[in-house]
Design a protein around this motif. Structure first.
Motif, mmCIF file in Angstrom:
data_model
loop_
_atom_site.group_PDB
_atom_site.id
_atom_site.type_symbol
_atom_site.label_atom_id
_atom_site.label_comp_id
_atom_site.label_asym_id
_atom_site.label_seq_id
_atom_site.Cartn_x
_atom_site.Cartn_y
_atom_site.Cartn_z
ATOM 1 N N TRP A 501 58.608 4.817 24.394
ATOM 2 C CA TRP A 501 57.775 5.028 25.575
ATOM 3 C C TRP A 501 58.545 4.611 26.824
ATOM 4 C CZ3 TRP A 501 53.512 1.864 22.745
ATOM 5 C CH2 TRP A 501 52.848 2.685 21.833
ATOM 6 N N TYR A 502 58.518 5.468 27.861
ATOM 7 C CA TYR A 502 59.132 5.166 29.155
ATOM 8 C C TYR A 502 58.015 5.053 30.189
ATOM 9 C CZ TYR A 502 63.253 7.241 26.836
ATOM 10 O OH TYR A 502 64.260 7.552 25.961
ATOM 11 N N GLY A 503 58.116 4.062 31.062
ATOM 12 C CA GLY A 503 57.082 3.927 32.075
ATOM 13 C C GLY A 503 57.602 3.321 33.362
ATOM 14 N N VAL A 504 56.926 3.634 34.474
ATOM 15 C CA VAL A 504 57.223 3.023 35.771
ATOM 16 C C VAL A 504 55.907 2.561 36.365
ATOM 17 C CG1 VAL A 504 58.207 3.326 38.065
ATOM 18 C CG2 VAL A 504 59.175 4.574 36.123
ATOM 19 N N LEU A 505 55.802 1.283 36.667
ATOM 20 C CA LEU A 505 54.596 0.710 37.254
ATOM 21 C C LEU A 505 54.913 0.189 38.646
ATOM 22 C CD1 LEU A 505 53.358 -1.354 34.173
ATOM 23 C CD2 LEU A 505 52.661 0.952 34.854
ATOM 24 N N GLU A 506 53.946 0.344 39.543
ATOM 25 C CA GLU A 506 54.121 -0.118 40.918
ATOM 26 C C GLU A 506 53.086 -1.185 41.245
ATOM 27 O OE1 GLU A 506 53.824 2.956 43.809
ATOM 28 O OE2 GLU A 506 54.049 1.586 45.523
ATOM 29 N N LYS A 507 53.563 -2.266 41.823
ATOM 30 C CA LYS A 507 52.644 -3.312 42.275
ATOM 31 C C LYS A 507 52.013 -2.864 43.587
ATOM 32 C CE LYS A 507 52.427 -8.233 43.475
ATOM 33 N NZ LYS A 507 53.180 -9.520 43.471
ATOM 34 N N PRO A 508 50.697 -2.793 43.643
ATOM 35 C CA PRO A 508 50.060 -2.270 44.855
ATOM 36 C C PRO A 508 50.243 -3.205 46.048
ATOM 37 C CG PRO A 508 48.418 -3.150 43.365
ATOM 38 C CD PRO A 508 49.710 -3.169 42.618
ATOM 39 N N VAL A 509 50.309 -2.600 47.224
ATOM 40 C CA VAL A 509 50.306 -3.364 48.463
ATOM 41 C C VAL A 509 48.886 -3.851 48.698
ATOM 42 C CG1 VAL A 509 50.743 -3.237 50.953
ATOM 43 C CG2 VAL A 509 52.181 -1.949 49.346
ATOM 44 N N GLN A 510 48.744 -5.020 49.309
ATOM 45 C CA GLN A 510 47.417 -5.596 49.517
ATOM 46 C C GLN A 510 46.507 -4.606 50.233
ATOM 47 O OE1 GLN A 510 47.458 -9.278 51.655
ATOM 48 N NE2 GLN A 510 45.360 -9.805 51.130
#
Length: 520
Positions: A501-510
């Motif tokens: 499995w390949y994935g890219v996650l982004e931490k949201p801006v406040q």
């Protein structure tokens, strides 16, 4: 996650003795079944002394576990609990005396002449000795004949030399001075009608240790097979009373993971074609952003330091791995990076300090996915990315199914289901920047030995709790080869699937709305 439970069998038996208990135990624990030297799946008979046997065992066992031992196994477990309390969460013994042969210090044991006569029988007529021992284990039971048949059905081929050596070893164990030094929670079960460990031993220990000693009415030496529900209810009630302490310890053997990969540091790159293939594809997912700090999580030998330096020439590249041996190897062979030894579930990095975390085939070794993704979320800057590749539970399913035709041990690493990862991602607070692809990569081998040798060189052989310790017997290896051969494909080669499995996650801006998405 379930705590690890180490099972230690008695003299003249093997790990098969636990068969009836496994379905129950597997519901509550990650079970590690041990075969003592020369028994069951082990092929090497080493009984130099107590210290040597225990040292070899502890090198293969989980960093922390509950120890449950029957007869000789319980005596060994007691010694371990005294000498290695930091590695024993709790101690449970079944029909285990402080010493097996009586003396002036501890007269509540087998008479020396009776022991010597039995030792002679083992040396002169092994088959008869095995039959007599099965009868002695069952004697005193209300279902004696049935239990004798049950015990004899569990016999594996055990050599006369192993029986002699381990019987002599049994006679040398003396826990009379150690029992007072046990600091871990402990419970001791005895059979009222035991013909090998006299009731006087149980009574003497009860007077000494109080309510931690339980005498099972009408039970024989093999009390856990004679009165299984009675014994289990006592143990389960006692475990529930200590549940808070036991729940502190995880089941996956993380220290074994670190040791395994450290040992493989010098051989890893020579056999890491699949790892390179997956990691190179993962670099295609790297975001085109100006990154100041980039972390290679689970960096291994540091192979991907250069691609990361190329992608982010102005960024600081930090390689981090749980295995100290891997970190040392990377530091010697890769320049221009900072190298750290650390745990992905407790990252040695500041909050909101990292732009990109790159991780190729590392997070499948983590035992707590919730902690992992929470830590990644913590250290990433707002809008930071987590770019990862991991393995799914269908990995090496061919090898796993072949082993399942041979025995019930855990021989192939078990990786978590997708929904567990999805939930951990959601709980951490991630949104998805781009997601992920599933790829089933099938490698091909001419022989099983080629595959297992490669896994060992990678450090990726079995490190799950529930694995069997010791060397695997020739009969089981032949059975495994025959079972795996049934899966040869049309080209006559053996397949080995890697579910990737390949994935890219982004931490949201406040203030950003979080879009919950999983791996698929």
């Amino acid at each position: 996650m379930r705590p690890a439970l180490v099972l230690l069998h008695g003299w003249g038996t093997s790990s098969l003795i636990w068969q009836e208990w496994l379905p129950n135990l597997d519901q509550h624990f990650n079970v590690v079944q041990v075969d003592l030297p020369g028994y069951g799946a082990t092929t090497v008979d080493r009984y130099v002394d107590t210290d040597s046997v225990i040292t070899e065992l502890m090198a293969e066992l989980p960093d922390k576990a509950i120890f449950l031992g029957y007869s000789l196994g319980g005596m060994i477990a007691t010694t371990i609990a005294s000498r290695f309390p930091e590695r024993v969460t709790a101690l449970i013994t079944l029909a285990s005396n402080l010493q097996f042969v009586a003396d002036k210090q501890w007269p509540y044991a087998m008479d020396k002449k009776i022991f010597d006569d039995f030792y002679s029988l083992v040396a002169n007529n092994t088959a008869m000795a095995k039959k007599r021992f099965s009868a002695l284990q069952a004697h005193g039971s209300e279902q004696e004949k049935t239990l004798v048949k049950n015990l004899r059905a569990k016999k594996e081929s055990i050599t006369e030399q192993t029986l002699e050596n381990s019987l002599e070893f049994l006679s040398t164990i003396n826990n009379t001075a150690l029992i007072d030094s046990i600091t871990v929670p402990a419970i001791y079960l005895f059979g009222e009608n035991d013909q090998l460990v006299p009731i006087t031993a149980a009574n003497a220990l009860k007077e000494k240790l109080g309510d931690t000693v339980h005498i099972i009415p009408g039970a024989c030496h093999a009390l856990f097979l004679d009165k299984p529900e009675y014994c289990w209810n006592i143990i389960k009630h006692w475990l529930d009373a200590h549940s808070e302490r036991l729940s502190e310890h995880r089941a996956l053997d993380k220290q074994q993971v670190a040791r395994s990969f450290s040992r493989a540091a010098t051989t890893y790159d020579s056999v890491a074609d699949l790892q390179r293939r997956i990691g190179n594809r993962l670099t295609d997912f790297l975001p085109a952003i100006a990154a100041q700090v980039v972390v290679d999580l689970g960096c291994g030998t540091g192979y991907f330091a250069r691609p990361l330096q190329t992608a982010y020439p102005d960024g600081q590249i930090i390689g981090l791995d749980l295995a100290e041996g891997m970190v040392n190897h990377a530091a010697k062979h890769q320049s221009g990076c900072q190298w750290l030894c650390g745990d992905a579930e407790n990252l040695p990095l500041a909050d909101n300090s990292v732009d990109i975390i790159f991780s190729s085939l590392a997070i499948q070794w983590c035992e707590d996915n919730t902690a992992l993704f929470a830590e990644v979320f913590r250290v990433l800057k707002p809008a930071g990315r987590f770019v990862f590749a991991t393995l799914g539970p269908n990995t090496l399913h061919e090898l796993r199914s072949a082993w399942e035709e041979v025995d019930n041990f855990v021989h192939v690493n078990r990786f978590v289901e997708r929904d567990i990862i999805d939930q951990a991602i959601s709980d951490a607070g991630f949104s998805a920047a781009c997601l992920a692809v599933e790829e089933n990569i099938v490698l091909e081998y001419d022989t099983l030995k080629q595959l297992t040798k490669e896994l060992k060189a990678l450090g990726a052989h079995n490190v799950n709790s529930g694995r069997q310790t010791g060397l695997t017997g020739k009969q089981r290896i032949r059975g495994l080869i025959a079972a795996y051969d049934q899966q040869r494909n049309a080209q006559g080669v053996l397949p080995a699937t890697y579910q990737t499995w390949y994935g890219v996650l982004e931490k949201p801006v406040q203030g950003q709305t979080i879009q919950q998405q999983g791996l698929g």
